[in-house]
Structure formats: structure tokens, C-alpha cells
Design a protein around this motif. Structure first.
Motif, mmCIF file in Angstrom:
data_model
loop_
_atom_site.group_PDB
_atom_site.id
_atom_site.type_symbol
_atom_site.label_atom_id
_atom_site.label_comp_id
_atom_site.label_asym_id
_atom_site.label_seq_id
_atom_site.Cartn_x
_atom_site.Cartn_y
_atom_site.Cartn_z
ATOM 1 N N GLU A 55 0.842 -1.197 0.000
ATOM 2 C CA GLU A 55 0.000 0.000 0.000
ATOM 3 C C GLU A 55 0.878 1.249 0.000
ATOM 4 O OE1 GLU A 55 -2.273 -3.384 1.223
ATOM 5 O OE2 GLU A 55 -0.509 -2.513 2.180
ATOM 6 N N ALA A 56 0.381 2.299 -0.640
ATOM 7 C CA ALA A 56 1.160 3.533 -0.752
ATOM 8 C C ALA A 56 1.506 4.111 0.615
ATOM 9 C CB ALA A 56 0.382 4.553 -1.582
ATOM 10 N N PRO A 83 9.419 -0.861 1.897
ATOM 11 C CA PRO A 83 9.226 -0.895 3.351
ATOM 12 C C PRO A 83 9.932 -2.099 3.992
ATOM 13 C CG PRO A 83 7.292 -1.747 2.249
ATOM 14 C CD PRO A 83 8.201 -1.250 1.163
ATOM 15 N N THR A 84 10.330 -1.923 5.224
ATOM 16 C CA THR A 84 10.825 -3.030 6.051
ATOM 17 C C THR A 84 9.714 -3.425 6.997
ATOM 18 O OG1 THR A 84 13.148 -2.355 5.931
ATOM 19 C CG2 THR A 84 12.505 -3.742 7.793
ATOM 20 N N ILE A 94 3.909 3.489 9.015
ATOM 21 C CA ILE A 94 2.802 4.028 8.210
ATOM 22 C C ILE A 94 3.007 5.529 8.014
ATOM 23 C CG2 ILE A 94 0.333 4.540 8.236
ATOM 24 C CD1 ILE A 94 0.752 1.746 7.519
ATOM 25 N N HIS A 95 2.747 5.982 6.767
ATOM 26 C CA HIS A 95 2.825 7.400 6.439
ATOM 27 C C HIS A 95 1.434 7.886 6.024
ATOM 28 C CE1 HIS A 95 7.229 6.850 6.228
ATOM 29 N NE2 HIS A 95 6.942 5.751 5.534
ATOM 30 N N ALA A 96 1.284 9.206 6.012
ATOM 31 C CA ALA A 96 0.052 9.771 5.457
ATOM 32 C C ALA A 96 -0.042 9.389 3.984
ATOM 33 C CB ALA A 96 0.048 11.289 5.621
ATOM 34 N N GLU A 97 -1.267 9.224 3.501
ATOM 35 C CA GLU A 97 -1.450 8.819 2.106
ATOM 36 C C GLU A 97 -0.790 9.844 1.179
ATOM 37 O OE1 GLU A 97 -2.650 6.061 1.165
ATOM 38 O OE2 GLU A 97 -3.620 5.349 2.997
ATOM 39 N N PRO A 98 0.053 9.388 0.235
ATOM 40 C CA PRO A 98 0.684 10.327 -0.703
ATOM 41 C C PRO A 98 -0.364 11.072 -1.523
ATOM 42 C CG PRO A 98 1.702 8.147 -0.821
ATOM 43 C CD PRO A 98 0.460 8.003 0.002
ATOM 44 N N GLU A 99 0.011 12.227 -1.995
ATOM 45 C CA GLU A 99 -0.909 13.037 -2.792
ATOM 46 C C GLU A 99 -1.300 12.282 -4.060
ATOM 47 O OE1 GLU A 99 -1.100 17.495 -4.894
ATOM 48 O OE2 GLU A 99 0.661 16.842 -3.738
ATOM 49 N N GLY A 100 -2.593 12.265 -4.326
ATOM 50 C CA GLY A 100 -3.083 11.591 -5.502
ATOM 51 C C GLY A 100 -3.439 10.133 -5.298
ATOM 52 N N GLN A 149 2.807 0.857 -6.900
ATOM 53 C CA GLN A 149 3.449 -0.027 -7.863
ATOM 54 C C GLN A 149 4.785 0.524 -8.275
ATOM 55 O OE1 GLN A 149 2.391 -2.925 -8.593
ATOM 56 N NE2 GLN A 149 0.356 -2.810 -7.690
ATOM 57 N N PHE A 150 5.747 -0.389 -8.364
ATOM 58 C CA PHE A 150 7.093 -0.004 -8.822
ATOM 59 C C PHE A 150 7.090 0.112 -10.342
ATOM 60 C CE2 PHE A 150 11.020 -1.547 -10.791
ATOM 61 C CZ PHE A 150 11.904 -0.579 -10.359
#
Length: 302
Positions: free
Chosen positions: A200-201, A207-208, A282-288, A296-297
Motif C-alpha cells: 500500500e502507498a 518498506p521493512t 505508516i505514512h500519510a497517504e501520498p498526494e493523488g 506499484q514499482f
């Protein structure tokens, strides 16, 4: 009238009269008219006739369009160590296995305490618009909510004291910091989690994830993501199985979430309960990005 003659007369009345035998003729007048003989739609030439014969074609071997491939054998990882399981455009995928991370006596006490005191519940997920209950129990800790499988677990900052102690120990060994924790309770061998990646974004790139197991041993399986040319066919991909026992720590890092999927499959023999603690950041959801959207890579063009 005798019985014998009477039976003969009755049987004769049931019998159909046979057509009179056609007279034999020679020459062209002996042909049967069209309404007496059905026409053959596709007449089959006789191999014994005097007409031209169709000579069968010589067999020609054609190389298969797709090369014949063997299914690679599944690899087993059960010894402590660092493993680079693949190298690809997205990077190096790494596993670090630490059996006995917790001593047996401490692991026994921690398992009993967490089993009894954590707020376990069954999460409802959605697949193609259909709701289904997860075949396991979960709870979430973190300052931010976590969304996966189209449903969200609310933020929860009330960490159990024992989980804080375990987080500190895992951070010291992994040299990573974690701000959240997904707890899974597999009640028996019928509880499971299907194939997925933690991509997930909100987890960020590469991520580790630290996975600590308590309770009965379950097999943690991984399979390599197929290349684009394989059109999602997992038949010939690499596979790895890792038995995770009581007190074992597994670290997944690098491109593991980009290039691999993992699962804990159902088992149809007696299995006791197992707790799995997966520490993550966990981070805040990226913009967009919407909550729960996959990150996805994309390989860089040369």
C-alpha cells in the motif's frame, strides 16, 4: 382348427410382408432412380478404385512456439541468516530469519498475555464488491488508520505495554523504527491469509516489515511475481517456504514487497493458536492516492 395352425396364423398376421425381389438387369437400365437411393453429400473416394488417389502429406515437426519449462522446486529456509532471495530492476529482495529471537519461557508468557488481553476482532473486507469476513482475528496500533482490502482499521494509540517492549527489542535488532503494528491471531489451522504483498502507498517505497511469531508453527510461503511476458501466470515462478515457530522473528526488506507475494495457507490437521505481530511504518497517504491504493514499482527507462 388345431392349436398349432392357430398359432401359425396369428404370428403370420404380425409379420410384415417382405418386398418382392427386384429383377436382375444388366446395362444402364439397372441403375436405381434418385428417389430410391440417397445421395452422398461428401463421397469418400475408395482407396481401391482406379481413380486418382490423395497421397498423405509427410509428417513435419514444428518446434513449439512456447519453450517447454520445468516448474522450479520450492526452496526451504529454516536456518538463521540473511538471504538475498532475488535481484531485479526494482532492487534486491531480502529476508532475515532469526529463530529463537525470544527465549521459550518468555515467549510462552507473552503469548498467553497477548492472547488474553489484546482487543481481538474479525475484520470485514471487500472483494469485487462482495463483503467477506477475514479468516483470522486482528487488531491495530498506530497514530494513523490503516486501509487494506477496501476497509479501514481506525487509528489506535493505546499500545499495550508489552507491545511497546517488543517493539523496542525488534527495532534494536533490525536497526529500523516502527510506528504501527498489525496483530493477527490464527485460531487454528483453518485460519489463514491469502496471497498478497504489503505494498500500500501508505507504507512507502521499499518498506521493512518485522514479523514476530508466537504460538504454534505455521508455514510462511512466498512466490515471485511473474514477469510481464507471463501474463500473471504463477506456474513457473520461484517459491520459498519458511516455517515460523514460537519466538521467531522474520524481517522482510528491500524490494520484497515489489517482487514477491506471501501467504499463510490453511492447514487441514491440528494446529494450535498462533499470534503474528507485524511491525511497520505508516505514512500519510501520498498526494493523488486513495487510502489502500497500491504503490506499484515502475522501472526507469535507460
Amino acid at each position: 382348427m388345431s392349436d398349432k395352425r392357430q398359432r401359425a396364423r396369428v404370428q403370420g398376421s404380425w409379420a410384415k410382408q417382405l418386398p418382392k425381389q427386384l429383377p436382375k438387369h444388366s446395362g444402364p437400365t439397372a441403375a436405381v432412380t434418385n428417389h430410391q437411393q440417397p445421395k452422398s453429400v461428401n463421397p469418400v473416394p475408395s482407396s481401391w478404385g482406379s481413380g486418382p488417389q490423395n497421397t498423405p502429406k509427410t509428417f513435419e515437426f514444428h518446434q513449439p512456439v512456447k519453450p517447454i519449462r520445468d516448474v522450479p522446486p520450492e526452496k526451504l529456509i529454516e536456518q538463521a541468516g540473511d538471504y538475498e532471495i532475488s535481484h531485479g530492476p526494482s532492487g534486491v529482495s531480502r529476508l532475515q530469519l532469526l529463530p529463537g529471537f525470544l527465549p521459550p519461557e518468555e515467549a510462552d508468557w507473552m503469548f498467553s498475555k497477548l492472547l488474553a488481553e489484546l482487543p481481538w476482532s474479525q475484520k470485514t473486507n471487500y472483494r469485487q464488491g462482495e463483503a467477506y469476513e477475514e479468516p483470522r482475528l486482528t487488531c491495530w496500533y498506530g497514530e494513523l488508520p490503516y486501509t487494506y482490502a477496501r476497509s479501514t482499521m481506525a487509528a489506535n494509540t493505546q499500545w499495550h505495554p508489552l507491545l511497546l517492549t517488543l517493539r523496542e527489542a525488534v527495532e534494536q535488532v533490525s536497526q529500523c523504527s516502527f510506528n504501527s503494528l498489525l496483530c493477527n491471531l490464527y485460531r487454528d489451522g483453518h485460519d489463514s491469509i491469502g496471497w498478497h504483498s504489503d505494498d500500500e502507498a501508505s507504507l512507502g517505497a521499499k518498506p521493512t516489515i518485522a514479523s514476530l511469531s508466537l504460538g504454534d508453527t505455521r508455514v510462511f510461503s512466498l512466490r515471485k511475481q511473474p514477469v510481464l511476458e507471463q501474463d500473471g501466470d504463477y506456474t513457473y515462478v520461484e517459491r520459498i517456504r519458511v516455517p515460523l515457530g514460537h519466538g521467531t522473528l522474520l524481517l522482510m526488506s528491500g524490494a520484497t514487497q515489489d517482487d514477491w507475494q506471501h501467504q499463510v495457507a490453511k492447514e487441514y490437521h491440528d494446529r494450535g493458536p498462533r499470534i503474528n505481530l507485524t511491525f511497520r511504518t505508516i505514512h500519510a497517504e501520498p498526494e493523488g492516492y486513495r487510502a489502500g491504493t497500491k504503490l506499484q514499482f515502475t522501472a526507469k527507462k535507460p
